[in-house]
Design an enzyme around this catalytic site. Structure first.
Site, PDB file in Angstrom:
ATOM      1  N   ASP A  44      40.868  36.025  37.598  1.00 48.84           N
ATOM      2  CA  ASP A  44      42.304  35.741  37.737  1.00 48.84           C
ATOM      3  C   ASP A  44      42.551  34.229  37.610  1.00 48.84           C
ATOM      4  OD1 ASP A  44      41.336  34.945  40.189  1.00 48.84           O
ATOM      5  OD2 ASP A  44      42.829  36.005  41.384  1.00 48.84           O
ATOM      6  N   SER A  45      41.463  33.458  37.432  1.00 50.48           N
ATOM      7  CA  SER A  45      41.610  32.045  37.074  1.00 50.48           C
ATOM      8  C   SER A  45      42.410  31.907  35.775  1.00 50.48           C
ATOM      9  CB  SER A  45      40.228  31.390  36.900  1.00 50.48           C
ATOM     10  OG  SER A  45      39.419  32.155  36.026  1.00 50.48           O
ATOM     11  N   ASP A  82      38.963  41.091  37.642  1.00 43.79           N
ATOM     12  CA  ASP A  82      39.305  40.474  38.927  1.00 43.79           C
ATOM     13  C   ASP A  82      40.625  41.069  39.424  1.00 43.79           C
ATOM     14  OD1 ASP A  82      38.678  38.693  40.894  1.00 43.79           O
ATOM     15  OD2 ASP A  82      39.142  36.888  39.735  1.00 43.79           O
ATOM     16  N   LYS A 112      36.355  42.917  40.967  1.00 44.51           N
ATOM     17  CA  LYS A 112      36.002  41.907  41.978  1.00 44.51           C
ATOM     18  C   LYS A 112      37.191  41.737  42.922  1.00 44.51           C
ATOM     19  CE  LYS A 112      35.757  37.277  41.104  1.00 44.51           C
ATOM     20  NZ  LYS A 112      36.734  36.769  42.085  1.00 44.51           N
ATOM     21  N   GLU A 114      38.521  39.485  46.579  1.00 45.27           N
ATOM     22  CA  GLU A 114      38.268  38.333  47.451  1.00 45.27           C
ATOM     23  C   GLU A 114      38.430  38.732  48.912  1.00 45.27           C
ATOM     24  OE1 GLU A 114      40.740  34.992  46.398  1.00 45.27           O
ATOM     25  OE2 GLU A 114      40.049  34.995  44.315  1.00 45.27           O
ATOM     26  N   GLU A 181      31.703  31.115  46.837  1.00 46.12           N
ATOM     27  CA  GLU A 181      32.318  29.923  46.224  1.00 46.12           C
ATOM     28  C   GLU A 181      32.426  28.791  47.243  1.00 46.12           C
ATOM     29  OE1 GLU A 181      35.796  30.725  43.894  1.00 46.12           O
ATOM     30  OE2 GLU A 181      36.262  28.590  43.636  1.00 46.12           O
TER      31      GLU A 181
HETATM   32  O1  KIV Z   1      38.885  33.918  38.808  1.00 44.01           O
HETATM   33  C1  KIV Z   1      37.749  33.483  38.558  1.00 44.01           C
HETATM   34  O2  KIV Z   1      37.462  32.981  37.469  1.00 44.01           O
HETATM   35  C2  KIV Z   1      36.756  33.573  39.625  1.00 44.01           C
HETATM   36  C3  KIV Z   1      35.471  32.845  39.435  1.00 44.01           C
HETATM   37  C4  KIV Z   1      35.696  31.396  39.538  1.00 44.01           C
HETATM   38  C5  KIV Z   1      34.413  33.324  40.351  1.00 44.01           C
HETATM   39  O3  KIV Z   1      36.981  34.214  40.613  1.00 44.01           O
END
Ligand code: KIV
Length: 277
Positions: A44-45, A82, A112, A114, A181
């Site tokens: 989600d970056s 994510d 993924k 968090e 992280e």
């Molecule tokens: O969103 C993302 O790219 C991430 C990574 C930095 C682990 O969660």
């Protein structure tokens, strides 16, 4: 390249380090796969890197799925989608339904999420429905404001103990790997030794079972901010600027397109229009 299976990923705990990188589109996914990157994360970056948001908080399910589908079309490697903010925290039903969209609509191999103990009911339910989950603890960007901003986590006894408890809870809930992280490398080593699933570090030192970075950071394309743990293996932004400036100047000067880049041929254009009334 043969896609890794979950048991193969878990086995890497005692084998070669896992390489994980982000991709948001088919071309990048294809490049990463061609180099044998083990896991491709549609992070989600992309909110910061591609969509111009100030954080990952505004990213939506539809935005994530759009990019996850593109990545899937570009690679047959193991792809993790994510889950964006509030797609798994409101209810367990929501979490399973939204995780399912990553699998059914985008063809992802895992999702993924968090958080630690507080999201383990959702993790258990997603895994129970037959979907693989990667955890993410330490600095969790979706809730960074609650953690005092983008800073190293787990420096004090209470927060270090909470991180170990989170990692163990995620393992018990059925996660197959955990991203850690921005935590001290000694703490990352201890957690890595105390869980049976692979840890994937980002700003967590060398003792993790694998590493992940945002590809745009590694390539030096994203210039807005660069976390201190990022190693820039290339500095592409200036090269991109140089190339685009050359294009701009040549178009303005009328030197592009030249003959080599035009369809210059023997053609009597007048004859093509001779019957025009
Ligand atoms: O969103 C993302 O790219 C991430 C990574 C930095 C682990 O969660």
């Amino acid at each position: 390249m043969k896609k890794l299976t979950i048991p193969e990923i878990i086995k890497r705990k005692s084998g070669e380090k896992l390489t994980v990188l982000t991709a948001y589109d088919a071309s990048m996914a294809r490049l990463l796969e061609s180099l044998g990157i083990d896991i491709i994360l549609v992070g989600d970056s992309l909110g910061n890197v591609l969509l111009g948001y100030e954080s990952t908080v505004p990213v939506t399910m539809d935005e994530m799925l759009h990019h996850a589908k593109a990545v899937r079309r570009g690679t047959s490697a193991f792809v993790v989608g994510d889950m964006p903010f509030l797609s798994y925290q409101i209810s367990v039903e929501d979490a399973v339904r939204n995780a399912g969209r990553f699998f059914k609509e985008a063809g992802c191999d895992a999702v993924k999420v968090e958080g630690g103990t507080e999201i383990c009911d959702a993790v258990r339910a997603i895994v129970g429905a037959g979907m693989a989950v990667m955890g993410h603890i330490g600095l969790t960007p979706q809730t960074a404001a609650n953690l005092g901003g983008y800073r190293v986590q787990g420096k004090e006894a209470a927060s270090a103990r909470k991180l170990l408890a989170d990692a163990k809870a995620l393992e018990t809930a059925g996660a197959f790997a955990i991203v850690m992280e921005c935590i001290p490398d000694q703490l990352a080593k201890l957690i890595t030794e105390r869980v049976s699933i692979p840890t994937i570090g980002i700003g967590a030192g060398v003792h993790c079972d694998g590493q992940v970075l945002v590809t745009h950071d590694l390539l030096g394309i994203f210039e807005k901010f660069v976390p201190s743990f990022v190693k820039r293996y290339a500095t592409l932004a200036p090269q991109i600027r140089d190339a685009i400036a050359s294009y701009r100047d040549e178009v303005r000067a009328g030197t592009y397109p030249d003959e080599k880049h035009s369809f210059t041929m023997q053609l009597d254009v007048g004859a093509l229009f001779s019957e025009e009334k």
